[in-house]
Write a protein that holds these residues in place. Structure first.
Motif, PDB file in Angstrom:
ATOM      1  N   ALA A   3      -2.084  -7.494   7.297  1.00  0.00           N
ATOM      2  CA  ALA A   3      -0.662  -7.170   7.281  1.00  0.00           C
ATOM      3  C   ALA A   3      -0.520  -5.660   7.367  1.00  0.00           C
ATOM      4  O   ALA A   3      -1.265  -4.926   6.717  1.00  0.00           O
ATOM      5  N   LYS A   4       0.411  -5.221   8.154  1.00  0.00           N
ATOM      6  CA  LYS A   4       0.634  -3.785   8.306  1.00  0.00           C
ATOM      7  C   LYS A   4       1.632  -3.341   7.248  1.00  0.00           C
ATOM      8  O   LYS A   4       2.642  -3.989   7.013  1.00  0.00           O
ATOM      9  N   ASN A   5       1.305  -2.215   6.592  1.00  0.00           N
ATOM     10  CA  ASN A   5       2.153  -1.703   5.531  1.00  0.00           C
ATOM     11  C   ASN A   5       1.995  -0.190   5.478  1.00  0.00           C
ATOM     12  O   ASN A   5       0.906   0.331   5.673  1.00  0.00           O
ATOM     13  N   ALA A   6       3.076   0.497   5.199  1.00  0.00           N
ATOM     14  CA  ALA A   6       3.016   1.950   5.052  1.00  0.00           C
ATOM     15  C   ALA A   6       2.681   2.268   3.603  1.00  0.00           C
ATOM     16  O   ALA A   6       3.239   1.671   2.688  1.00  0.00           O
ATOM     17  N   VAL A   7       1.763   3.191   3.408  1.00  0.00           N
ATOM     18  CA  VAL A   7       1.357   3.589   2.069  1.00  0.00           C
ATOM     19  C   VAL A   7       1.591   5.085   1.933  1.00  0.00           C
ATOM     20  O   VAL A   7       1.207   5.868   2.804  1.00  0.00           O
ATOM     21  N   MET A   8       2.206   5.483   0.834  1.00  0.00           N
ATOM     22  CA  MET A   8       2.445   6.903   0.578  1.00  0.00           C
ATOM     23  C   MET A   8       1.293   7.450  -0.249  1.00  0.00           C
ATOM     24  O   MET A   8       0.951   6.902  -1.297  1.00  0.00           O
ATOM     25  N   LEU A   9       0.662   8.514   0.246  1.00  0.00           N
ATOM     26  CA  LEU A   9      -0.418   9.186  -0.469  1.00  0.00           C
ATOM     27  C   LEU A   9       0.018  10.603  -0.783  1.00  0.00           C
ATOM     28  O   LEU A   9       0.751  11.222   0.004  1.00  0.00           O
ATOM     29  N   VAL A  32     -10.634   3.717   3.891  1.00  0.00           N
ATOM     30  CA  VAL A  32     -10.800   4.364   2.587  1.00  0.00           C
ATOM     31  C   VAL A  32      -9.938   3.641   1.552  1.00  0.00           C
ATOM     32  O   VAL A  32     -10.395   3.300   0.457  1.00  0.00           O
ATOM     33  N   VAL A  33      -8.697   3.352   1.917  1.00  0.00           N
ATOM     34  CA  VAL A  33      -7.780   2.652   1.014  1.00  0.00           C
ATOM     35  C   VAL A  33      -8.289   1.246   0.725  1.00  0.00           C
ATOM     36  O   VAL A  33      -8.283   0.796  -0.424  1.00  0.00           O
ATOM     37  N   LYS A  34      -8.765   0.542   1.762  1.00  0.00           N
ATOM     38  CA  LYS A  34      -9.297  -0.817   1.565  1.00  0.00           C
ATOM     39  C   LYS A  34     -10.470  -0.812   0.588  1.00  0.00           C
ATOM     40  O   LYS A  34     -10.583  -1.684  -0.276  1.00  0.00           O
ATOM     41  N   GLU A  35     -11.359   0.176   0.732  1.00  0.00           N
ATOM     42  CA  GLU A  35     -12.510   0.271  -0.171  1.00  0.00           C
ATOM     43  C   GLU A  35     -12.055   0.508  -1.602  1.00  0.00           C
ATOM     44  O   GLU A  35     -12.593  -0.075  -2.546  1.00  0.00           O
ATOM     45  N   GLY A  36     -11.065   1.364  -1.777  1.00  0.00           N
ATOM     46  CA  GLY A  36     -10.542   1.618  -3.117  1.00  0.00           C
ATOM     47  C   GLY A  36      -9.976   0.356  -3.744  1.00  0.00           C
ATOM     48  O   GLY A  36     -10.221   0.066  -4.923  1.00  0.00           O
TER      49      GLY A  36
END
Length: 95
Positions: A3-9, A32-36
């Protein structure tokens, strides 16, 4: 399914993620986010006391029959206490 989603970092987190990609440790910031997230799921699962109990029960079930503690009916706790006393008595300093 993805699923596509915008993430604020934060700027700092984005720079760090981009550095990991630049260093070749990950193919993309998304990875990187998936691994976290994967690490957080793993940590959460390992902190679940029931998961730990299940692992211990499986380990004990794999013991040979002669290494298991036989427990029967109402005497179960008496037998466990006696077993613990025996183990403590045979260990150095009773620990």
């Amino acid at each position: 399914m993805n699923a596509k989603n915008a993430v604020m970092l934060s700027d700092e987190d984005l720079r760090y993620a981009e550095k990991l990609v630049e260093d070749g440790r990950f193919p993309s910031v998304s990875d990187v986010v998936k691994e976290g997230l994967a690490r957080m799921r793993k940590r959460d699962a390992s902190s679940d006391p029931l998961a730990g109990m299940a692992d211990e029960i499986r380990r004990r079930m794999e013991l040979p029959e002669d290494q298991r503690i036989p427990l029967e009916g109402d005497t179960m706790f008496d037998e466990v206490r006696a077993f613990i006393r025996e183990r403590k008595a045979t260990r150095k300093y009773g620990v």
